[in-house]
Design a protein around this motif. Structure first.
Motif, PDB file in Angstrom:
ATOM      1  N   HIS A  47       1.025  -1.191  -0.050  1.00 11.03           N
ATOM      2  CA  HIS A  47       0.002  -0.115   0.083  1.00 11.03           C
ATOM      3  C   HIS A  47       0.919   0.967   0.059  1.00 11.03           C
ATOM      4  N   GLY A  48       0.030   2.478  -0.347  1.00  5.44           N
ATOM      5  CA  GLY A  48       1.043   3.609  -0.254  1.00  5.44           C
ATOM      6  C   GLY A  48       1.033   4.497   0.897  1.00  5.44           C
ATOM      7  N   GLY A  49       1.729   5.560   0.975  1.00  6.56           N
ATOM      8  CA  GLY A  49       1.900   6.417   2.026  1.00  6.56           C
ATOM      9  C   GLY A  49       2.929   7.437   1.778  1.00  6.56           C
ATOM     10  N   ASN A  50       3.188   8.289   2.855  1.00  9.66           N
ATOM     11  CA  ASN A  50       4.012   9.286   2.820  1.00  9.66           C
ATOM     12  C   ASN A  50       5.612   8.808   3.221  1.00  9.66           C
ATOM     13  N   VAL A  51       6.642   9.474   2.477  1.00 11.08           N
ATOM     14  CA  VAL A  51       7.939   8.827   2.900  1.00 11.08           C
ATOM     15  C   VAL A  51       8.511  10.658   3.106  1.00 11.08           C
ATOM     16  N   LEU A  52       9.226  10.884   4.168  1.00  9.88           N
ATOM     17  CA  LEU A  52       9.938  12.162   4.481  1.00  9.88           C
ATOM     18  C   LEU A  52      11.199  12.184   4.034  1.00  9.88           C
ATOM     19  N   ILE A  53      11.403  13.004   2.978  1.00 12.49           N
ATOM     20  CA  ILE A  53      12.676  13.439   2.471  1.00 12.49           C
ATOM     21  C   ILE A  53      13.399  14.864   2.963  1.00 12.49           C
ATOM     22  N   LYS A  54      14.316  14.748   3.575  1.00 11.63           N
ATOM     23  CA  LYS A  54      14.900  15.872   4.289  1.00 11.63           C
ATOM     24  C   LYS A  54      16.327  15.823   4.270  1.00 11.63           C
ATOM     25  N   GLY A  55      16.805  16.854   4.556  1.00 10.80           N
ATOM     26  CA  GLY A  55      18.495  16.873   4.646  1.00 10.80           C
ATOM     27  C   GLY A  55      18.915  18.361   4.546  1.00 10.80           C
ATOM     28  N   ALA A 125      12.090   4.459  -1.888  1.00  5.10           N
ATOM     29  CA  ALA A 125      11.184   5.079  -0.847  1.00  5.10           C
ATOM     30  C   ALA A 125      10.105   4.243  -0.581  1.00  5.10           C
ATOM     31  N   CYS A 126      10.077   3.754   0.740  1.00  7.32           N
ATOM     32  CA  CYS A 126       9.055   2.885   1.578  1.00  7.32           C
ATOM     33  C   CYS A 126       8.301   3.780   2.309  1.00  7.32           C
ATOM     34  N   PRO A 127       6.715   3.460   2.169  1.00  7.64           N
ATOM     35  CA  PRO A 127       6.027   4.562   3.062  1.00  7.64           C
ATOM     36  C   PRO A 127       6.275   4.483   4.620  1.00  7.64           C
ATOM     37  N   GLY A 128       6.306   5.518   5.021  1.00  9.15           N
ATOM     38  CA  GLY A 128       6.498   5.440   6.631  1.00  9.15           C
ATOM     39  C   GLY A 128       8.047   5.634   7.036  1.00  9.15           C
ATOM     40  N   ASP A 129       8.990   5.707   5.979  1.00  9.45           N
ATOM     41  CA  ASP A 129      10.380   5.707   6.299  1.00  9.45           C
ATOM     42  C   ASP A 129      10.774   7.132   6.017  1.00  9.45           C
ATOM     43  N   THR A 130      11.776   7.645   6.617  1.00 16.10           N
ATOM     44  CA  THR A 130      12.504   9.006   6.492  1.00 16.10           C
ATOM     45  C   THR A 130      13.887   8.884   5.596  1.00 16.10           C
ATOM     46  N   LEU A 131      13.851   9.637   4.551  1.00 21.03           N
ATOM     47  CA  LEU A 131      15.234   9.484   3.649  1.00 21.03           C
ATOM     48  C   LEU A 131      15.747  10.985   4.012  1.00 21.03           C
ATOM     49  N   GLU A 132      16.918  10.627   4.734  1.00 22.04           N
ATOM     50  CA  GLU A 132      17.721  11.889   4.871  1.00 22.04           C
ATOM     51  C   GLU A 132      19.140  12.148   4.090  1.00 22.04           C
ATOM     52  N   MET A 133      19.297  13.094   3.532  1.00 22.68           N
ATOM     53  CA  MET A 133      20.547  13.196   2.557  1.00 22.68           C
ATOM     54  C   MET A 133      21.318  14.474   3.089  1.00 22.68           C
ATOM     55  N   LYS A 140      34.758  16.266  -4.406  1.00 28.04           N
ATOM     56  CA  LYS A 140      35.490  16.137  -5.844  1.00 28.04           C
ATOM     57  C   LYS A 140      34.632  15.317  -6.813  1.00 28.04           C
ATOM     58  N   THR A 141      33.791  14.318  -6.092  1.00 31.57           N
ATOM     59  CA  THR A 141      33.114  13.581  -7.089  1.00 31.57           C
ATOM     60  C   THR A 141      31.724  13.327  -6.447  1.00 31.57           C
ATOM     61  N   ARG A 142      30.728  13.094  -7.465  1.00 32.23           N
ATOM     62  CA  ARG A 142      29.325  12.895  -7.054  1.00 32.23           C
ATOM     63  C   ARG A 142      29.058  12.031  -6.004  1.00 32.23           C
ATOM     64  N   GLU A 143      29.772  10.959  -5.908  1.00 34.62           N
ATOM     65  CA  GLU A 143      29.759   9.760  -4.946  1.00 34.62           C
ATOM     66  C   GLU A 143      30.150  10.325  -3.620  1.00 34.62           C
ATOM     67  N   GLU A 144      31.286  11.158  -3.541  1.00 36.64           N
ATOM     68  CA  GLU A 144      31.569  11.827  -2.366  1.00 36.64           C
ATOM     69  C   GLU A 144      30.677  12.699  -1.766  1.00 36.64           C
ATOM     70  N   GLY A 145      29.992  13.452  -2.695  1.00 32.91           N
ATOM     71  CA  GLY A 145      29.078  14.475  -2.533  1.00 32.91           C
ATOM     72  C   GLY A 145      27.924  14.319  -1.762  1.00 32.91           C
ATOM     73  N   ILE A 146      27.343  13.091  -2.068  1.00 36.02           N
ATOM     74  CA  ILE A 146      25.932  12.807  -1.601  1.00 36.02           C
ATOM     75  C   ILE A 146      26.084  11.559  -0.713  1.00 36.02           C
ATOM     76  N   ALA A 147      25.374  11.886   0.763  1.00 34.86           N
ATOM     77  CA  ALA A 147      25.245  10.516   1.492  1.00 34.86           C
ATOM     78  C   ALA A 147      24.049  10.452   2.167  1.00 34.86           C
ATOM     79  N   TRP A 148      23.437   9.141   1.934  1.00 34.47           N
ATOM     80  CA  TRP A 148      22.037   9.045   2.299  1.00 34.47           C
ATOM     81  C   TRP A 148      21.912   8.378   3.731  1.00 34.47           C
ATOM     82  N   ASP A 149      21.248   8.856   4.507  1.00 37.03           N
ATOM     83  CA  ASP A 149      21.021   8.083   5.948  1.00 37.03           C
ATOM     84  C   ASP A 149      19.528   7.886   6.070  1.00 37.03           C
ATOM     85  N   CYS A 150      18.965   6.723   5.325  1.00 36.59           N
ATOM     86  CA  CYS A 150      17.545   6.339   5.473  1.00 36.59           C
ATOM     87  C   CYS A 150      16.882   5.265   6.527  1.00 36.59           C
TER      88      CYS A 150
END
Length: 531
Positions: A47-55, A125-133, A140-150
């Motif tokens: 089923h659906g629902g909200n995920v909180l995307i913040k950072g 993105a799973c409903p009920g979870d928080t995606l923090e970036m 120097k690189t995109r990989e080093e420049g983005i960190a997700w803590d979900c």
């Protein structure tokens, strides 16, 4: 002597049996996935629902506020692109940064899925979870420049997604379809052998998945198979155009032979509810149009009248008619007869829904025909959550068409930007084209429209070309090619708000407005001018 005669007779009797045994070719046994699915996917999970995307966007050490030049560089926002691939609906949400570089928004997803945080990365993105970036613009690189803590399932899948995708889903650039049918079939055999090797490795245990939960493991393994089947369909797709013009190729026979590998592997390739939360729009698009080809090769069919009419009943009795419901069943039967796909294959059910909801846009407010289409598709849908998705989507369709006039929605920032753009052209038919210099089809479309723009230059119609490219950047294309019309240059941030307003991510994107300023669909400029 007696023994010799008996031996000869026995040999003569057994000889045909031996010869017959040699004639029989033993079917190869296809290795199946073990311990899969390893987790029970409850109905609640689908089923659906909200995920909180913040950072936050981290500034230099010691800075209390993020430097303005960095905010300008990032255009002050992200876009979250969510595709409900089961019913072909796309939603673009805009997330703005605050002056201190933080951001936060609840985003609705209809079920757990991969979403695109544009232009940064894919995240689960799973409903009920928080995606923090956290983003580090100085990295120097995109990989080093983005960190997700979900949190939750989102965190597990997102953490492993990139490594899994890079290790198992990167395909070499090759064009086996260019050498003809035999070359493509040989390539397909190699891909199928690779699929079977993946099954072997998964049965032994993928080291990347060690320690993760059983559901996260199921999702990532399913993602791998979906990407491989999509890749096979992609190359078949590129060859399909040639088959249409080459009369020497038996398209039906080749289709059957090419996709014959699916049925023995159906339990994880197509008849797999995990695909609902592990595959993507491109996977279902490819299998709908190519693997499940019968859904798109029949002509227009008749509708059953909703009110009894003796004349129509008499006409039906005299003629051979195939109605929508019968057509939907025939598709499933044909897949079963020719590809040995299960009559209740999960992905085939998804594609039936996709197919019917793609057709709804042609019905506008003709609810009888729309209801007939939906009911016909429901006759072959047995998965409870697909039935639910179908009912909810039809409900949304009716609401959108019936309430779009009376429903008063507060004006958004995108509304105000667009009103400002079109204000000077009120009273005209408006042809609004969103484009960018980097888009080849955009430029081709503008070239194609030149004659129409010129022919209508004295009529009450304005052609608005909107882009977030600078005038200097566009000059090299517009001037030499004599592209007339109203050229409107906006900021990248304004572009994002208009994407959210009109809910588009792909370009070129064209919308038409009549002289009263009402957005119109399925009409031409000429029809609007004649009203």
């Amino acid at each position: 002597m007696k023994k010799i005669i008996l031996t000869i007779l026995l040999a003569m009797l057994l000889a045909p049996i031996g010869m017959e045994a040699k004639k029989k070719v033993k079917e190869p046994v296809v290795l199946q996935l073990m311990n899969y699915p390893s987790a029970e996917v409850s109905e609640y999970r689908l089923h659906g629902g909200n995920v909180l995307i913040k950072g936050q966007i981290a500034g230099r050490e010691g800075d209390e506020m993020l430097p303005q030049e960095i905010l300008d560089q990032l255009n002050g926002r992200f876009q979250i692109i969510m595709r409900d691939y089961i019913v072909r609906k796309e939603k673009t949400s805009l997330i703005e940064f605050k002056p201190d570089g933080t951001f936060s928004m609840n985003v609705y997803v209809p079920y757990p899925m991969f979403v695109l945080v544009y232009p940064l990365s894919v995240v689960y993105a799973c409903p009920g979870d928080t995606l923090e970036m956290t983003m580090y613009p100085m990295a120097k690189t995109r990989e080093e420049g983005i960190a997700w803590d979900c949190t939750g399932l989102s965190g597990e899948v997102t953490k492993l997604y990139e490594k899994i995708d890079t290790t198992y889903c990167k395909f070499p650039r090759e064009k086996p379809y260019e050498q003809g049918t035999d070359s493509l079939m040989k390539w397909r055999d190699e891909q199928v052998a690779h699929l079977d090797d993946l099954v072997r490795k998964m049965n032994e245990g993928l080291p990347e998945l060690e320690g993760c939960s059983s559901l996260a493991s199921d999702i990532l393994r399913t993602h791998i198979f979906a990407e491989h089947l999509k890749n096979i369909c992609d190359n078949y797709m590129r060859f399909a155009d040639k088959m249409r013009t080459d009369s020497t190729i038996d398209r039906e026979a080749y289709w059957q032979q090419f996709f014959s590998f699916v049925a023995p592997r159906e339990s994880y390739l197509t008849d797999n509810p995990l695909l609902m939360i592990a595959a993507d729009e491109f996977f279902f698009n490819r299998i709908e149009y190519y693997l499940f080809r019968p859904m798109h090769i029949s002509g227009v069919l008749d509708y059953i009248p909703f009110d009894y009419d003796p004349k129509i009943a008499e006409a039906i009795a005299k003629e051979q008619h195939v109605f929508r419901r019968e057509f939907r069943r025939n598709v499933m039967n044909e897949l079963h007869d020719k590809l040995h796909i299960s009559p209740t294959d999960f992905s085939a059910q998804v594609c039936q829904l996709r197919n019917v909801f793609d057709m709804l846009k042609w019905h506008n407010d003709n609810y009888n025909k729309a209801a007939d289409d939906v009911a016909a598709a429901m006759s072959v849908i047995i998965h409870p959550d697909l039935i639910r998705r179908g009912i909810l989507t039809y409900r949304d369709y009716v609401k959108e068409n019936e309430l779009q006039v009376v429903e008063q929605k507060p004006m958004t920032k995108g509304d105000s930007i667009f009103q400002r753009i079109i204000e000077p052209y009120k009273g005209n038919v408006l042809y609004v084209d969103f484009w960018q210099m980097s888009c080849g089809p955009c430029r081709a479309g503008m070239l194609h429209m030149r004659d129409e723009v010129e022919a209508n230059k004295d009529k009450p119609v304005k052609y608005l070309y909107i882009t977030d490219d600078t005038p200097e950047h566009c000059k090299s294309f517009l001037e030499p090619n004599n592209i007339k019309g109203e050229h409107i240059h906006i900021t990248p941030s304004e572009w994002g708000y208009l994407q959210e307003k009109f809910n588009f991510s792909a370009i070129p994107f064209v919308v038409l407005f009549d002289k009263q300023g009402k957005q119109r669909k399925d009409v031409t400029v000429e029809q609007l001018l004649n009203e």
